[in-house]
Design an enzyme around this catalytic site. Structure first.
Site, short mmCIF file in Angstrom:
data_model
loop_
_atom_site.label_atom_id
_atom_site.label_comp_id
_atom_site.label_asym_id
_atom_site.label_seq_id
_atom_site.Cartn_x
_atom_site.Cartn_y
_atom_site.Cartn_z
N LYS B 187 0.85 -0.68 0.23
CA LYS B 187 -0.21 0.26 -0.03
C LYS B 187 0.46 1.26 0.29
O LYS B 187 0.58 2.22 -0.36
CB LYS B 187 -0.23 -0.17 1.46
CG LYS B 187 -2.40 1.07 1.00
CD LYS B 187 -3.11 0.85 1.81
CE LYS B 187 -4.60 2.19 1.83
NZ LYS B 187 -5.20 2.19 3.13
N ASN B 195 0.63 11.02 -2.00
CA ASN B 195 0.17 11.65 -0.79
C ASN B 195 0.73 12.95 -0.30
O ASN B 195 0.52 14.30 -0.28
CB ASN B 195 0.34 10.40 0.95
CG ASN B 195 -0.97 10.57 1.22
OD1 ASN B 195 -1.98 11.20 1.62
ND2 ASN B 195 -1.50 8.66 1.32
#
Lengths: 309, 309
Positions: B187, B195
């Protein structure tokens, strides 16, 4: 006889140094763009830590075709941006005896000018100064002011010496350097980390960047990459330059970089001469500059977004 | 018999998944902080692409000492931030039979909990969901929703299967993974570039980052660093995962990352679990991650400035 000078670009840097040459007795004309009306009507005022002064250019023009003289020096002090075509600002009718002086930031900024004007001497200049234009025709010189100049690609010519002596006469510390391209890399050691990072940290001051362990690590790494890349391109810079830059920055008063000022004004930033050109040279040479690549990737997108391109 | 669940952290993620378990018949209580009054009085409303619903927790508490039950699962769905001490939220009186479920982002988020509660099973969960809390007690589930869960540090236990079956019953796609730590690294391949870069590019969307050559290069390099670092730590991830992530992102609708949402709300960002911990692990292992180091340096300063620390 005092020289005839045409200044292209009446921002803080150009106005300050041309003003100093005016103080030394040079005949200074200016090519203005957005600030044409203001400068033609009221001249240029310099507020300076070394003493305020005001001067009115000999002539103020909007386009090179309006210029009837034959300058000894054309000083170009515009930003280095994709939208500014310096050869076309200088025009086609330049006399071979005119030296073109570039007071600009970054790497290889001389190349397009040298290609466009193969007969003319190019003098490359680095300004170590903290100054900003507060409004059209009003410059605030806050700190420093030293110049380093040299003939491009190398050497010190008679015209370089004339210019140096004029600046010295006007009280500007000016050093002639016979390897001005290496001098540009030396200046990049500071510019490559601090200018981009001041923007990318949301307005980080040099103080904040020096006093956060994780940003200081990035600063050091970028500086090392500049030294390694410069070395691979034949410009030897001792590692001690990094320490010197860090020590000097640690004692500077908190300082807003020029990129940060541009960013805040939603003006385009000098991303290419400070990062883009070095990164491309690194790729060509096979030198690994991952920290600079990262800053470049982030900054080029932020610049496009900031200026609405 | 349907399980008894205590949810700690009634943000978007926790409220959505606990609400789904409530739909499947579980008894759900919630430990709230700033939203205590709202949730106690009005319960929680979920607007969801899979169908809106409302539920009222069995009990709403402000502190773990108010809780009188013996939960089968304590689900922790807070952000992972230096200011949030998860063991003290869970408290000292936890029964050894209670499984602690962590639905959180980042690397090694289980470690402090596993150390504090050595007798308890830790179930580690990854949420692939786009959801946000619009106001206290009001969640908007916009897209996706899949969960990957597994026992920490590895394996699939009976309680993992119970949880998976409950989620499945409620219509949430939930996969049990016997190597959840590797799943976290997988992930991170997406989270580590997108991000931070969404914040560092001044609010860059995934679309903008994918469609600028210089940012896409940084995205790829960060993904490669994550794969290399995970490999050095014993978590093998095939390189094809990078291609897959890029392809999936290229067809996503432009998406605001959770870090960007936090940044815009002047909330602290999950800098440490997403970047800080991986960077420290890389240093310990002697793995070179210069692109991540650069993002980490910039983001940690911007986070401090943004939250006024």
């Amino acid at each position: 006889m005092k020289p005839e000078i045409l200044l292209i670009g009446t921002g803080a840097i150009g106005s300050f140094y041309a003003g100093k040459l005016w103080q030394a007795g040079a005949q200074v004309s200016t090519l203005c763009r957005s600030d044409y009306e203001q400068v033609r009507n009221k001249g240029i005022t310099i507020k300076s830590i070394d003493g305020d002064f005001h001067f009115h250019p000999h002539s103020v023009i909007r386009n090179i075709s309006e210029y009837s003289g034959r300058p000894d020096f054309i000083i170009v002090a515009t930003k280095v941006l994709p939208g500014i075509d310096i050869p076309s600002l200088i025009g086609r009718n330049i006399d071979p005896s005119t030296s073109i002086v570039l007071i600009q930031n970054g790497i290889d900024v001389e190349k397009p000018v040298a290609v466009a004007f193969p007969e003319n001497e190019i003098i490359s200049a680095l300004a170590f100064i903290c100054a900003s234009r507060e409004e059209y025709g009003l410059i605030n010189h806050q700190d420093f002011g030293r110049l380093v100049i040299g003939r491009y690609p190398s050497g010190i010519s008679g015209k370089v010496r004339i210019l140096r002596d004029l600046f010295t006469e006007a009280g500007v510390k000016c050093d002639a350097d016979d390897d001005i391209r290496t001098a540009r890399w030396k200046k990049l050691i500071w510019n490559a980390p601090f200018n981009p990072m001041s923007v990318l940290t949301g307005g980080g001051s040099t103080y904040e960047m020096m006093n956060s362990e994780s940003t200081l690590k990035v600063v050091r790494e970028v500086m090392s990459e500049v030294v390694r890349l410069a070395g691979a391109l034949g410009h030897h810079i001792p590692e001690t330059f990094i320490t010197k830059n860090l020590e000097d920055t640690a004692v500077m008063k908190p300082y807003k970089t020029s990129m940060l000022l541009d960013y805040e004004r939603k003006q385009p930033m000098e991303v290419e001469p400070i990062l883009g050109t070095p990164v491309r040279l690194a790729r060509e040479k096979g030198v690994d500059v991952p920290h600079m690549e990262t800053l470049y990737g982030l900054l080029s997108l932020i610049d496009r977004k900031n200026t609405g391109r």
